[in-house]
Design an enzyme around this catalytic site. Structure first.
Site, mmCIF file in Angstrom:
data_model
loop_
_atom_site.group_PDB
_atom_site.id
_atom_site.type_symbol
_atom_site.label_atom_id
_atom_site.label_comp_id
_atom_site.label_asym_id
_atom_site.label_seq_id
_atom_site.Cartn_x
_atom_site.Cartn_y
_atom_site.Cartn_z
ATOM 1 N N ILE A 219 0.987 -3.175 31.828
ATOM 2 C CA ILE A 219 0.666 -2.250 33.150
ATOM 3 C C ILE A 219 1.619 -0.728 33.354
ATOM 4 C CG2 ILE A 219 0.774 -4.524 34.892
ATOM 5 C CD1 ILE A 219 3.560 -3.966 35.117
ATOM 6 N N GLY B 297 4.050 5.028 28.544
ATOM 7 C CA GLY B 297 4.475 5.663 28.242
ATOM 8 C C GLY B 297 4.364 6.821 26.604
ATOM 9 N N PHE C 213 6.636 6.923 24.735
ATOM 10 C CA PHE C 213 7.956 5.866 23.594
ATOM 11 C C PHE C 213 7.868 4.733 23.976
ATOM 12 C CE2 PHE C 213 11.450 5.949 26.390
ATOM 13 C CZ PHE C 213 10.967 7.962 26.889
ATOM 14 N N VAL D 237 4.962 -0.467 29.638
ATOM 15 C CA VAL D 237 5.787 -1.716 30.029
ATOM 16 C C VAL D 237 4.788 -2.451 30.719
ATOM 17 C CG1 VAL D 237 6.008 -2.000 32.290
ATOM 18 C CG2 VAL D 237 6.927 -0.155 31.875
ATOM 19 N N LYS E 175 10.076 -3.242 29.565
ATOM 20 C CA LYS E 175 10.118 -1.799 29.503
ATOM 21 C C LYS E 175 10.433 -2.456 28.032
ATOM 22 C CE LYS E 175 10.623 2.825 30.701
ATOM 23 N NZ LYS E 175 11.753 3.697 31.558
ATOM 24 N N ASP F 275 11.856 14.078 37.359
ATOM 25 C CA ASP F 275 10.445 14.031 37.610
ATOM 26 C C ASP F 275 9.975 12.912 39.256
ATOM 27 O OD1 ASP F 275 8.694 12.169 35.203
ATOM 28 O OD2 ASP F 275 7.958 13.942 36.485
HETATM 29 C C1 LIG Z 1 -0.098 -4.354 40.699
HETATM 30 O O1 LIG Z 1 -0.441 -2.948 40.382
HETATM 31 C C2 LIG Z 1 0.859 -2.677 39.661
HETATM 32 C C3 LIG Z 1 0.146 -1.446 39.153
HETATM 33 C C4 LIG Z 1 1.227 -0.192 38.700
HETATM 34 C C5 LIG Z 1 1.924 -0.901 38.804
HETATM 35 C C6 LIG Z 1 3.183 -2.074 39.466
HETATM 36 N N1 LIG Z 1 4.520 -2.425 39.405
HETATM 37 C C7 LIG Z 1 5.513 -2.155 38.335
HETATM 38 N N2 LIG Z 1 6.474 -2.497 38.682
HETATM 39 C C8 LIG Z 1 7.421 -2.167 37.941
HETATM 40 C C9 LIG Z 1 7.330 -0.898 36.910
HETATM 41 C C10 LIG Z 1 8.584 -0.570 36.592
HETATM 42 C C11 LIG Z 1 9.977 -0.261 36.891
HETATM 43 C C12 LIG Z 1 11.163 -0.063 36.153
HETATM 44 C C13 LIG Z 1 10.725 0.599 35.737
HETATM 45 C C14 LIG Z 1 11.421 1.746 34.230
HETATM 46 O O2 LIG Z 1 11.563 2.888 33.722
HETATM 47 N N3 LIG Z 1 12.682 1.841 34.875
HETATM 48 C C15 LIG Z 1 13.898 2.785 34.568
HETATM 49 C C16 LIG Z 1 14.501 3.749 35.775
HETATM 50 O O3 LIG Z 1 14.510 3.313 37.079
HETATM 51 N N4 LIG Z 1 15.536 4.384 35.695
HETATM 52 C C17 LIG Z 1 16.110 4.796 36.247
HETATM 53 C C18 LIG Z 1 15.989 5.249 37.925
HETATM 54 C C19 LIG Z 1 16.040 5.881 38.620
HETATM 55 C C20 LIG Z 1 17.258 7.334 38.290
HETATM 56 C C21 LIG Z 1 17.507 6.416 37.337
HETATM 57 C C22 LIG Z 1 16.850 6.210 35.871
HETATM 58 C C23 LIG Z 1 9.670 0.945 34.511
HETATM 59 C C24 LIG Z 1 8.423 0.122 34.683
HETATM 60 C C25 LIG Z 1 5.908 -0.915 36.616
HETATM 61 O O4 LIG Z 1 5.363 0.439 36.010
HETATM 62 C C26 LIG Z 1 4.287 0.767 35.462
HETATM 63 C C27 LIG Z 1 4.454 2.608 35.640
HETATM 64 C C28 LIG Z 1 3.135 2.770 35.189
HETATM 65 C C29 LIG Z 1 3.105 3.824 35.178
HETATM 66 N N5 LIG Z 1 3.335 4.313 36.380
HETATM 67 C C30 LIG Z 1 4.823 4.327 36.349
HETATM 68 C C31 LIG Z 1 4.810 2.350 36.833
HETATM 69 N N6 LIG Z 1 5.122 -0.997 37.767
HETATM 70 C C32 LIG Z 1 2.027 -2.856 39.716
#
Ligand SMILES: COc1cccc(Nc2ncc(-c3ccc(C(=O)NCC(=O)Nc4ccccc4)cc3)c(OCC3CCNCC3)n2)c1
Length: 335
Positions: free
Chosen positions: A16, A19, A21, A24, A39, A131
């Site tokens: 979904i 990035g 490196f 997800v 991830k 960001d």
């Molecule tokens: C239904 O269609 C859809 C369509 C799209 C998405 C979803 N859902 C959905 N849920 C959960 C995720 C996710 C959550 C956390 C992290 C992460 O990297 N956390 C680490 C983090 O947040 N640190 C942090 C936070 C705050 C402060 C300091 C450190 C990475 C990905 C997701 O990813 C997909 C990407 C796609 C590219 N753009 C960004 C999201 N997508 C659903």
């Protein structure tokens, strides 16, 4: 494949997001059937940025806030790190705005208060996000926003600089002092990005935009933007206080919590402390886990309190979330 480590714990589905490196994938937590975001990072690709990723994971373990995506579990094998994260079924705020052209003030205010709450919380924890943009704000199944840091840009004040720093942040949301390569404070740069974000919520397009990057930089450094006719006086005043070119003239996050536009229709300032922070664990969920695993309740409590982000603590977090939504909390094949 190296996904074998997830066997029996999670089923993997489609990708979904990708990035630099990390990628997800959508996953299913086997015991509850709940969706999660997995991830996957390759340690070899991370190279000298591996220590930073470790810092980011330690940071995420400390961040527990209703508008920040939760970390459930961390699995590390020789070449890969898997982060099991909260899945947001509503997708990106970016798409939500695009579908509606722009948001009415009332709806934008509810969202913006949630974003300010999350940013005030991480600033209070000594982090700057760096960001902030609609792609890093996701919607859960109750129309609440969850802040993520997909590109690993958040870092502690004065944290270590690596090449990731240079590729961090998207120009259109970047503060003038950041793009002119000066010394800058992450917190102040975040406040500028909040201004760009608020403009995007209320207008449906960006305040500073140009196909030519150096023209875009000039517009940002001049801080000139036009407000469309539909913006209210109070929203224009808030934008003016956020989009100050000189970071010292910019509104601080503390002043932001009681800004007149943010307070309209609300009696309470924006709260950033985590109100649900109870050190007490939930009895019902503990019993369900101890029955399922045939382990004494005290052993389950121990494993959760050690904050090692194991499968058991991930299952506890997911059971707790199900309970909060009034869903049943029986674990599969728990006959
Ligand atoms: C239904 O269609 C859809 C369509 C799209 C998405 C979803 N859902 C959905 N849920 C959960 C995720 C996710 C959550 C956390 C992290 C992460 O990297 N956390 C680490 C983090 O947040 N640190 C942090 C936070 C705050 C402060 C300091 C450190 C990475 C990905 C997701 O990813 C997909 C990407 C796609 C590219 N753009 C960004 C999201 N997508 C659903």
């Amino acid at each position: 494949s190296s996904y074998a480590v997830l066997e029996g714990q999670y089923t993997l589905h489609e990708t979904i997001g990708t990035g630099g490196f990390a990628k997800v994938k959508l996953g299913t937590h086997v015991l509850t059937g709940d969706k999660v975001a997995i991830k996957i990072m390759d340690k070899r690709l991370l190279g000298e940025d591996l220590p930073r990723v470790k810092l980011e994971i330690e940071a995420l373990k400390e961040l527990s806030h209703q508008h920040i995506c939760k970390l459930y579990q961390k699995i590390e094998i020789e070449n890969k790190i898997f982060l099991i994260l909260e899945y947001c079924p509503g997708g990106e705020l970016f798409d939500y705005i695009v579908e509606r052209d722009r948001l009415e003030e009332k709806e934008a205010r509810v969202f913006f208060r949630q974003i300010v709450s999350a940013v005030a919380y991480i600033h209070n924890k000594g982090y700057a996000h760096r960001d902030l943009k609609p792609e890093n704000l996701l919607l859960d199944d109750e129309q609440n926003l969850k802040l993520i840091d997909f590109g690993l840009c958040a870092r502690p004040k004065g944290g270590m600089e690596t090449h990731l720093e240079t590729c961090c942040g998207s120009p259109a949301y970047a503060a003038p002092e950041l793009i002119s390569g000066q010394e800058y404070l992450g917190n102040e740069a975040d406040i500028w990005s909040l201004g760009v974000l608020l403009f995007a919520l209320l207008c449906g397009y960006l305040p500073f935009d140009d196909d030519n990057v150096s023209t875009l930089y000039k517009k940002i450094q001049n801080g000139e933007y036009e407000c469309p006719f539909w913006l209210s006086q109070k929203s224009k005043q808030l934008l003016h206080r956020l989009l100050q070119v000189n970071p010292k003239h910019r509104i601080t996050v503390t002043e932001l919590l009681t800004d007149p536009w943010l307070m309209e229709g609300f009696t309470e300032p924006v709260l950033w402390k985590n109100p649900f922070k109870t050190s007490k664990l939930d009895e019902e969920c503990l019993i369900e886990l101890s029955m399922y695993y045939g382990k004494p309740r005290t052993v389950i409590v121990e494993e959760i309190m050690q904050r090692n982000f194991t499968y058991i603590s991930a299952t506890y977090s997911l059971l707790l979330q199900r309970k909060a939504k009034g869903q049943r909390i029986r674990l599969e094949s728990d006959t």
